[in-house]
Write an enzyme that holds these catalytic residues in place. Structure first.
Site, PDB file in Angstrom:
ATOM      1  N   CYS A 269       0.843  -1.194   0.000  1.00 57.82           N
ATOM      2  CA  CYS A 269       0.000   0.000   0.000  1.00 57.82           C
ATOM      3  C   CYS A 269       0.878   1.244   0.000  1.00 57.82           C
ATOM      4  O   CYS A 269       2.007   1.221   0.470  1.00 57.82           O
ATOM      5  CB  CYS A 269      -0.896   0.015   1.219  1.00 57.82           C
TER       6      CYS A 269
ATOM      7  N   ARG B 154       1.850   1.093  -6.222  1.00 54.68           N
ATOM      8  CA  ARG B 154       1.989   0.273  -5.016  1.00 54.68           C
ATOM      9  C   ARG B 154       0.678  -0.394  -4.612  1.00 54.68           C
ATOM     10  O   ARG B 154       0.650  -1.230  -3.715  1.00 54.68           O
ATOM     11  CB  ARG B 154       2.487   1.137  -3.849  1.00 54.68           C
TER      12      ARG B 154
ATOM     13  N   TRP C  42      -3.454  -1.944  -1.566  1.00 53.75           N
ATOM     14  CA  TRP C  42      -3.302  -3.285  -2.117  1.00 53.75           C
ATOM     15  C   TRP C  42      -3.825  -4.228  -1.042  1.00 53.75           C
ATOM     16  O   TRP C  42      -3.255  -4.329   0.036  1.00 53.75           O
ATOM     17  CB  TRP C  42      -1.839  -3.575  -2.436  1.00 53.75           C
TER      18      TRP C  42
ATOM     19  N   ASN D 245       0.420   0.952   6.266  1.00 56.05           N
ATOM     20  CA  ASN D 245       1.004  -0.039   5.368  1.00 56.05           C
ATOM     21  C   ASN D 245       1.715  -1.054   6.240  1.00 56.05           C
ATOM     22  O   ASN D 245       2.534  -0.689   7.086  1.00 56.05           O
ATOM     23  CB  ASN D 245       1.999   0.619   4.402  1.00 56.05           C
ATOM     24  N   GLY D 246       1.404  -2.336   6.068  1.00 54.95           N
ATOM     25  CA  GLY D 246       2.030  -3.364   6.880  1.00 54.95           C
ATOM     26  C   GLY D 246       1.025  -4.431   7.256  1.00 54.95           C
ATOM     27  O   GLY D 246      -0.060  -4.527   6.673  1.00 54.95           O
TER      28      GLY D 246
ATOM     29  N   GLU E  42      12.522 -15.589 -16.053  1.00 51.56           N
ATOM     30  CA  GLU E  42      12.122 -14.181 -16.059  1.00 51.56           C
ATOM     31  C   GLU E  42      11.172 -13.896 -17.224  1.00 51.56           C
ATOM     32  O   GLU E  42      10.224 -13.119 -17.091  1.00 51.56           O
ATOM     33  CB  GLU E  42      13.360 -13.293 -16.132  1.00 51.56           C
TER      34      GLU E  42
ATOM     35  N   LYS F 132       7.306 -12.420 -16.836  1.00 53.55           N
ATOM     36  CA  LYS F 132       6.739 -11.248 -17.503  1.00 53.55           C
ATOM     37  C   LYS F 132       5.407 -11.585 -18.165  1.00 53.55           C
ATOM     38  O   LYS F 132       4.448 -10.807 -18.106  1.00 53.55           O
ATOM     39  CB  LYS F 132       7.724 -10.694 -18.546  1.00 53.55           C
TER      40      LYS F 132
ATOM     41  N   GLU G 112       2.809 -11.904 -15.425  1.00 50.48           N
ATOM     42  CA  GLU G 112       2.511 -10.634 -14.761  1.00 50.48           C
ATOM     43  C   GLU G 112       1.577  -9.752 -15.572  1.00 50.48           C
ATOM     44  O   GLU G 112       0.652  -9.156 -15.023  1.00 50.48           O
ATOM     45  CB  GLU G 112       3.813  -9.859 -14.505  1.00 50.48           C
TER      46      GLU G 112
ATOM     47  N   HIS H 154      11.885 -35.545 -18.419  1.00 44.84           N
ATOM     48  CA  HIS H 154      11.817 -36.233 -17.124  1.00 44.84           C
ATOM     49  C   HIS H 154      10.521 -35.904 -16.384  1.00 44.84           C
ATOM     50  O   HIS H 154      10.490 -35.918 -15.155  1.00 44.84           O
ATOM     51  CB  HIS H 154      13.029 -35.855 -16.269  1.00 44.84           C
TER      52      HIS H 154
ATOM     53  N   LYS I  52       4.112  -2.796  -6.986  1.00 44.54           N
ATOM     54  CA  LYS I  52       5.519  -2.631  -7.357  1.00 44.54           C
ATOM     55  C   LYS I  52       6.473  -3.029  -6.250  1.00 44.54           C
ATOM     56  O   LYS I  52       7.419  -3.771  -6.467  1.00 44.54           O
ATOM     57  CB  LYS I  52       5.758  -1.160  -7.742  1.00 44.54           C
TER      58      LYS I  52
END
Length: 597
Positions: A2, A27, A73, A99-100, A473, A477, A480, A496, A592
């Site tokens: 947040c 955020r 968030w 925030n937390g 990576e 992407k 995301e 395998h 973010k």
């Protein structure tokens, strides 16, 4: 996650807080709200969705000189107006943004119930504002009421509080989550990170862990202030349709800045800067720790260290490191990687390591961040502000930073430059030009490939050796920003087990860097196609023709090729997502800077 902001000493707190929230929205963008000191108390405005929805409610007026704000968030409770911050106390005297995570929320909520106070939201944050107001009702002043409340919290937090009886005063407190005080010479700002500080702010000071401070329009005295240079606060999209495309296309410039600083013999950010604080002779192995893209960049960096310095190197998720009760080795250099320098899981790993006699090095994009301040030494990423939630230019510079570390470790061993280091030194200045040519010359080709695969419901990314973390990576992407299911496998592991998943509804993206595995990649493609699977290829091999749609990328150097490949996969994910009409700057469910567990 947040974002929180506050201001005092301005002519229009409402407008200033909306501006701050727009800069903080990456955020969290589930809901937003502001609380301002009004002539008759505290006025709270909230909305679900983007900050634009909050702004559409109108400004509370130009007579508001102070207030606090929040963009959320969600961690406790679905996005809704009642779960949005700021939270107002049961008696209307106190407002709070947070925030937390309050881990002992059930116990604190039970205490409130015993006192006849009922919470109205699903959030853990609301209990804090009611407890502060309850302490005030017992005759405790506002600052002490905040201290007493936060002393009961099990968890990490950053909070801003305003009370009706103290117009013009904000109370700021932090423990484990970032909070900054900034000044522009007239108003005083408080925010979760530098991005939300006004572009006019000239100095900032972190709220330290355990600190509770009253902030007024008079610049707080007795603090350590850092000068904010231009470009350390906010940026805009310019002519680009979104931040993600802008940041992808900035990589020729940002990679050049990183190479110029990190490989210089004397520049700030060079090994002469950070390496001088480390004892090279004591380093027998290296362990990289990070989360998400930072972890994958650490895997690539580990391969650089082993290749150049011939020192054992590994990488693992920072969030899992402390969970397994690890053996902390005194001869290991632990490298913590974080764009923001505030990633909570990475900070927890670092603070765990600080209990042991080991050397720590951070790789961060934000100077002055918690990780930057707390580690023994720090390599700056020199990437500039990155706003889009999906990291691009920072990830590329993380790999360049890993290469700089590997080079420093190798030079210390050899005493003078080996042939491999000399070859790398010659290739490095070419990398930004290669990236510029790729972005300008192959964009349409990569978009055409994205057009051919965007309808698939699942993607498998396959790579060998150092190409595997690059593939990881690439899959990250796609997940995301396009919301297509994607997984990365080591190409050698496909037969395998994962080969059982290959069918016509899946497409495999083969990441074939310019290494010794060209024939193996060709065999792999045949195995997938024999089972009805679709394949597309990103390759830097000049000697192999693959029987599948292929984007042929330029090869520059065996180590730098992985960086070029990573940028191409960013472009591929971008086009796939925009074809699907996704919001690439603000992907669903993500934020973010992950500052909660």
């Amino acid at each position: 996650m947040c974002g929180i902001a506050g201001i005092t000493g301005t002519d229009d707190a409402g407008r200033a807080l909306i501006d701050a929230l727009e800069r903080l929205e990456y955020r969290g963008y589930d809901s937003a709200g502001i609380a301002t000191h009004a002539p008759d108390g505290i006025e709270v405005r909230k909305s679900v969705g983007s900050v634009a929805a909050l702004a559409a409610l109108g400004s509370p007026g130009g007579d508001r000189r102070s207030g606090i704000a929040h963009t959320r968030w969600a961690t406790h409770g679905a996005p809704s107006t009642r779960n949005a911050h700021p939270h107002l106390s049961h008696d209307g005297t106190t407002a709070l943004v947070h925030n937390g995570t309050v881990r002992n929320v059930a116990r604190l909520r039970g205490e409130l119930t015993d006192r006849g106070i009922t919470t109205t939201s699903d959030t853990d944050s609301e209990v804090l504002v009611h407890l502060i107001a309850w302490h005030r009702a017992q005759g405790v002043d506002a600052l002490e009421a905040v201290r007493l409340t936060l002393a009961r919290v099990d968890g990490d937090y950053a909070v801003l509080v305003i009370t009706a009886d103290r117009p013009g005063t904000l109370i700021a407190a932090a423990s484990g989550s970032p909070l900054l005080i900034g000044t522009d010479g007239r108003a005083v700002h408080v925010a979760s990170d530098r991005a939300a500080l006004s572009s006019g702010c000239t100095h900032c000071s972190p709220v330290l862990d355990g600190e509770v401070v009253a902030v007024t329009a008079a610049v707080p005295a007795g603090r350590t202030w850092e000068v904010l240079t231009p470009g350390t606060t906010w940026t805009d999209k310019g002519s680009y349709p979104n931040f993600l495309l802008k940041e992808i296309n900035e990589q020729p410039q940002t990679s050049r800045a990183a190479i110029g600083a990190l490989f210089s013999p004397v520049a700030e950010g060079s090994a002469a800067d950070w390496g001088s604080t480390l004892d090279r002779s004591a380093i027998k192995r290296v362990c990289f720790l990070g989360c998400g893209s930072s972890y994958y960049a650490g895997q690539v960096a580990a391969s650089f260290v082993e290749n150049l310095a011939r020192i054992p190197a590994t990488a693992e998720p920072a969030a899992e490191f402390t969970q397994r009760d690890p053996v902390v080795e005194p001869d290991c250099l632990y490298v913590l990687i974080s764009q923001s320098g505030e990633t909570l899981d990475t900070l927890h790993a670092h603070r765990y390591l600080r209990r042991h006699p080991v050397q720590t090095l951070s790789i961060v994009n934000v100077r002055g961040s918690s990780l930057d301040r707390e580690s023994d030494a720090s390599i700056p990423l020199c990437a500039g502000a990155e706003v889009s939630v999906a990291s691009t230019k920072v990830v590329t510079n993380m790999q360049i930073a890993g290469l700089a570390l590997a080079s420093w470790l190798a030079r210390a061993d050899y005493g003078s430059k080996s042939a491999a280091l000399l070859e790398l030194d010659l290739a490095l200045p070419i990398l930004p030009t290669i990236l510029a040519d790729l972005l300008a010359g192959q964009d349409a080709e990569i978009r055409a490939l994205a057009e051919s695969v965007h309808a698939f419901r699942s993607m498998y990314y396959l790579g060998r050796g150092p190409s595997w973390p690059v593939a990881r990576e690439g899959a990250q992407k796609i997940k995301e920003i396009s919301y297509i299911h994607a997984e990365a496998y080591q190409a050698s592991e496909l037969k395998h087990g994962p080969l059982a998943l290959v069918d016509p509804d899946h497409v495999s993206v083969v990441v074939a860097a310019n290494d010794a595995g060209g024939q193996q990649s060709a065999t792999l493609i045949g195995q997938i196609q024999a089972r009805g699977g679709a394949v597309v290829v990103f390759s830097q091999h000049q000697d192999y023709e693959f029987d599948a749609p292929t984007v042929r990328l330029p090869a520059v150097h065996p180590l730098l090729d992985h960086i070029v490949m990573g940028v191409a996969l960013q472009v591929f994910a971008y086009h796939t997502a925009t074809i699907l009409d996704r919001d690439v700057d603000r992907p669903r469910n993500l934020a973010k800077s992950v500052t909660v567990e």
